[in-house]
Design a protein around this motif. Structure first.
Motif, PDB file in Angstrom:
ATOM      1  N   PHE A  76      42.274 -30.365  74.763  1.00 51.35           N
ATOM      2  CA  PHE A  76      42.181 -31.350  75.459  1.00 51.35           C
ATOM      3  C   PHE A  76      42.251 -33.093  75.481  1.00 51.35           C
ATOM      4  O   PHE A  76      41.328 -33.765  75.697  1.00 51.35           O
ATOM      5  N   GLU A 100      40.241 -25.155  83.797  1.00 44.10           N
ATOM      6  CA  GLU A 100      39.932 -26.839  83.213  1.00 44.10           C
ATOM      7  C   GLU A 100      41.365 -27.906  83.467  1.00 44.10           C
ATOM      8  O   GLU A 100      41.044 -28.394  84.083  1.00 44.10           O
ATOM      9  N   THR A 129      41.290 -31.971  82.816  1.00 42.53           N
ATOM     10  CA  THR A 129      40.845 -32.013  81.206  1.00 42.53           C
ATOM     11  C   THR A 129      42.279 -31.412  80.968  1.00 42.53           C
ATOM     12  O   THR A 129      41.733 -32.372  79.417  1.00 42.53           O
TER      13      THR A 129
END
Length: 693
Positions: free
Chosen positions: A40, A94, A100
Motif C-alpha cells: 500500500f 484497492e 491505495t
C-alpha cells in the motif's frame, strides 16, 4: 502428503506461497514500512492496519500449509483456492477504486494470486475424474452381492468404505431347498459326481437379502449395483423367459414367478465332476488338451461350462432343445436385476472353454465341439466394466431403488477377489482360502498350460489373470479339524503350533472332493519321507502309511496345500517367491496358517481389512463401471483409490512377516526340497488314479 504422490509440485508451490505469506505476517505486525513499500504505497498506514492485515494473512497462510499436505481434502482445497480469489479481488479493489496501490505493488501481489489460482484450477482439471466420482457418490452408495455358499451384500460409500453388510446362508436361511453347503449332490441317485444347485434358491435369496438390508440402506441413493458368483455354473432359460423377466410383479417374490421360466430347476455348478467323458471329447475335437488351453485359457476341466453344456445336450436333449438362453450364475443374477437377458462378461466367460482368450469372442470350433446352435444360446459377451442395464421396475417398486441405478456386469467370485485386492503388480501373488482355494496373479504375457486358467483381468483390458483352482479348500480343512482337533479351531491351531515345520517329513494328500489340481479322485494318501543329508531329491525316499498322529494330520493338510500351490504356481510362470502374498477368504484370519504360508513361499503375507475381498471387489467394479459409463470409455480403476488406498476398506496390512535370517532361509530351502518331493509323489498318484487321460 496425501496428495503428494499425485501432484507434488502443487504441494511445494503452496508451501512456498504460505511461507511468503507468513513472512508478510511478520512484517505486517512489526514493520509497517515493509507494507507501505510492498503493498500500500499510495496511502498512510497505521500499526492497527498492519496488525489487521497480518491476522488476515496468517489465516490464509495456514490454509496454504494445511492444503499442501491434504490436496485431496475437497473443502480445504476449495477454501484455499477461494482465498487467492478473495486476495486478488481485494487488491484490485484497492488499486482501481481506492487508489491505495501503485501498479508495481499490484503486479507483485497479483503475480502470486493469479499464478496460484491458475495452478489450482489446472490441478482441479487433472484430478477432476476422481472428484466427479466423489461428488456423485458423496450422497450415494453402491451395492454389491457375491454368491457361493451364501449370498452376501456389501455397501460402499464414496470413500470406498464398507458401511453395511449382510448375508443369506442357503442351508440355514432357506432350508426348504435341502442344500448342504449350498449344493445338492446327485439328487437322482445315479451319478455320484453330479453336483447341482437350484437357481430358484438364488433368486429367493436375492429377495431376502435386499429385505434384510432395507432398514439400514437408503436404496434410492444407490448409484450402481454389481456382483460376483461362483464360476462355471450354468442356468438354462426356457423359451419365452425373456417376457417373464420383463414383467415381474413387484408384489410377489422372484422364485414363484421364475419357476416357469427355467428349462430345468437344477444348475450344474463348479463342484460337479461328472463330465470327464465330455471333457475328453471336446479336447479331441480341437486338437488336444493343450491346444484347447491355448485357445480358451484352460484345458477342459469337469467344472467348465462347455463340457457341462455338452452333457446337458447328450443326456437331457429335451432340456437343451427347450433352452432359449444359457447364463452363467453371474449373468443369471444380473438378468434378474435388469429384467432381461444380461450378457456373460468376458472374464467369467473365459471359464467356459468357449471363448478365444486373445480376441475375447466365442470360438466357432469350440462351440461346434460342444453342442449345436450354441452361439445363439450363449449370446454376446461384454467387458467386465460394461453396464448391463438399469434396475428393472421390479426392484425399483419393491425396494424403492432409483430407476437410474445402473447394473454393472456381474463376474466370477475369483476375478472380483482380484479387483478387491487391488492386485496390479505382476510380482504380487494372491491366495484365496475359501470353499475352494485359489492362487492368482497378473501377467501381460499369458502362457496357457494344462494346470492353470488364463482369464482377462476384470479391471485391466490389456492384462490377464492367471489362476490355479483347488476344489478341496475350507471344507476339507474343516473335515480334518472335525476328525483330529475335536471340531475346534483352537485345538487345530495348537496342533499346528506344537508341531515342527516340515512335519518330520510327513506328507498328506486329502481329497474329500475330486480334485482339480492334481486331477485325482476322492481319497486320502499319507507318506513319510526320509530326510536327505546331502540335500538331494534323489536320495529322498517315501513310504506310505495309513495314518498320522492328530497334530501331524493338522500340519500335513496345511503344509501340503501350500506346498502344492507353490509348486504348481511355479509351473504356470507365477512369481515364486513373490514380492508379497495378499491372503483373503475365511482362513486368512488365522495367523498360524498365514505364518506357515509365509515360510513355505518365502515372502511376507498381507491381509485385507475385510476378508470378503470378492464382495469388496464387486463393489469397486460397480463404481468403476459407473465412471466408465459416465465417460463413455474405459478409465483406469486406480482413479477410484489412487493415493488414498490406505483410507478405504481396500487397505491391506502385514499379517505374517518373512524373516531373512539364516534359520529362515534354511527352512525355505528345506521346504523347496519337500515341495519337489511332493510334486513327484503327486505325479505318481495321477498316473495311478488320475481322472485325466
Amino acid at each position: 502428503m496425501a496428495g503428494g504422490g499425485r501432484m507434488p509440485l502443487l504441494g511445494w508451490w503452496l508451501m512456498l506461497v504460505g511461507s511468503l505469506r507468513l513472512a508478510s505476517v511478520w512484517f505486517g505486525f512489526f514493520n509497517i514500512w515493509a507494507l507501505r513499500v510492498a503493498v500500500f504505497s499510495q496511502t498512510d498506514m497505521t500499526e492497527i492496519h498492519g496488525r489487521t492485515f497480518g491476522v488476515w494473512t496468517l489465516l490464509t497462510c495456514t490454509l496454504c500449509f494445511l492444503c499442501a499436505f491434504n490436496l485431496e481434502n475437497r473443502p480445504l482445497y476449495l477454501a484455499t483456492f477461494l482465498s487467492f480469489i478473495y486476495a486478488l479481488g481485494h487488491f484490485l479493489t484497492e488499486y482501481l477504486i481506492y487508489h491505495t496501490m501503485a501498479v508495481a505493488n499490484l503486479s507483485t501481489v497479483g503475480f502470486f494470486a493469479v499464478l496460484s489460482c491458475n495452478t489450482q484450477m489446472t490441478c482441479l482439471k487433472l484430478i477432476g475424474l476422481h472428484k466427479e466420482v466423489e461428488n456423485y457418490f458423496v450422497s450415494c452408495t453402491n451395492l454389491t452381492m457375491v454368491m457361493h455358499r451364501s449370498l452376501k451384500a456389501t455397501v460402499l460409500d464414496a470413500g470406498l468404505t464398507a458401511v453395511a453388510h449382510d448375508a443369506v446362508h442357503f442351508d440355514s436361511d432357506l432350508p426348504h431347498y435341502a442344500t448342504h453347503g449350498g449344493v445338492l449332490r446327485d439328487p437322482s441317485g445315479g451319478d455320484p459326481g453330479r453336483v447341482v444347485s437350484p437357481p430358484l434358491m438364488w433368486a429367493e435369496a436375492l429377495d431376502l437379502l435386499l429385505a434384510r438390508l432395507a432398514p439400514r440402506v437408503d436404496y434410492a441413493r444407490v448409484a450402481a449395483v454389481s456382483g460376483g458368483a461362483q464360476q462355471h455354473g450354468s442356468v438354462y432359460w426356457k423359451r419365452g423367459a425373456a417376457a417373464v423377466l420383463a414383467s415381474l410383479d413387484p408384489a410377489r417374490g422372484l422364485a414363484p414367478q421364475l419357476a416357469a421360466a427355467l428349462a430345468t430347476t437344477e444348475s450344474p455348478v463348479w463342484m460337479d465332476s461328472s463330465t470327464a467323458a465330455q471333457c475328453r471329447e471336446v479336447e479331441a475335437a480341437v486338437g488336444g488338451a493343450l491346444e484347447l488351453a491355448r485357445m480358451t485359457g484352460c484345458r477342459a476341466h469337469e467344472r467348465c461350462t462347455g463340457p457341462q453344456i455338452r452333457k446337458m445336450y447328450q443326456a437331457r436333449r429335451r432340456v437343451y432343445d427347450d433352452t432359449e438362453r444359457i447364463s452363467l450364475v453371474s449373468s443369471f443374477m444380473a438378468s434378474l436385476l435388469v429384467g432381461g437377458y444380461a450378457c456373460i462378461d468376458e472374464t467369467d466367460g473365459a471359464g467356459m472353454n468357449l471363448m478365444d482368450i486373445t480376441t475375447r469372442e466365442l470360438r466357432r470350433d469350440a462351440l461346434e465341439a460342444t453342442a449345436p446352435d450354441l452361439e445363439d444360446k450363449i449370446g454376446k459377451l461384454a467387458p467386465a466394466h460394461a453396464v448391463a442395464g438399469t434396475l428393472s421396475p421390479y426392484f425399483v417398486q419393491r425396494f424403492q431403488f432409483s430407476s437410474n441405478c445402473l447394473v454393472v456386469q456381474w463376474s466370477g467370485d475369483n476375478p472380483n477377489s482380484l479387483a478387491g485386492l487391488t492386485l496390479s503388480d505382476p510380482g504380487d501373488l494372491a491366495i484365496s482360502l475359501g470353499t475352494s482355494d485359489t492362487v492368482f496373479g497378473i501377467t501381460d504375457l499369458p502362457e496357457p498350460s494344462l494346470d492353470g486358467n488364463i482369464l482377462p483381468n476384470p479391471v485391466g483390458p490389456k492384462t490377464y489373470m492367471v489362476m490355479l483352482c483347488y476344489k478341496n479348500g475350507s471344507l476339507t480343512r474343516e473335515d480334518v479339524r472335525n476328525r483330529y482337533a475335536d471340531g475346534s479351531w483352537d485345538v487345530f491351531n495348537k496342533h499346528l503350533e506344537n508341531t515342527a515345520p516340515l512335519n518330520g517329513g510327513k506328507l498328506g494328500y486329502y481329497y474329500n472332493e475330486p480334485e482339480i489340481l492334481p486331477p485325482l479322485p476322492v481319497g486320502f494318501h499319507r507318506y513319510v519321507v526320509s530326510s536327505s543329508a546331502s540335500g538331494s531329491l534323489d536320495e529322498m525316499v517315501e513310504h506310505q502309511i495309513n495314518q498320522f498322529d492328530p497334530p501331524s494330520e493338522v500340519r500335513a493338510i496345511i503344509e501340503g496345500q501350500f506346498l502344492s500351490m507353490r509348486g504348481q504356481a511355479e509351473r504356470c510362470g507365477l512369481p515364486v517367491p513373490p514380492k508379497r502374498i495378499i491372503a483373503t477368504g475365511g482362513a486368512s484370519s488365522n495367523q498360524i496358517i498365514l505364518k506357515t504360508m509365509a515360510s513355505i513361499f518365502g515372502c511376507s503375507v498381507y491381509t485385507v481389512q475385510r476378508p470378503d475381498s470378492a464382495s469388496l471387489g464387486a463393489a469397486l467394479r460397480a463404481a468403476h463401471g459407473w465412471i466408465c459409463n459416465q465417460k463413455g470409455k474405459f478409465v483406469p480403476v486406480s482413479c477410484l483409490h489412487s493415493d488414498r488406498l490406505n483410507r478405504t476398506s481396500l487397505s491391506i496390512k502385514l499379517a505374517a512377516p518373512f524373516g531373512d535370517s539364516e534359520e529362515d532361509i534354511d527352512l525355505l530351502n528345506n521346504y523347496t526340497l519337500l515341495m519337489k518331493k511332493r510334486l513327484e509323489i503327486e505325479q505318481k498318484l495321477v498316473e495311478k488314479f488320475g481322472r485325466h487321460s
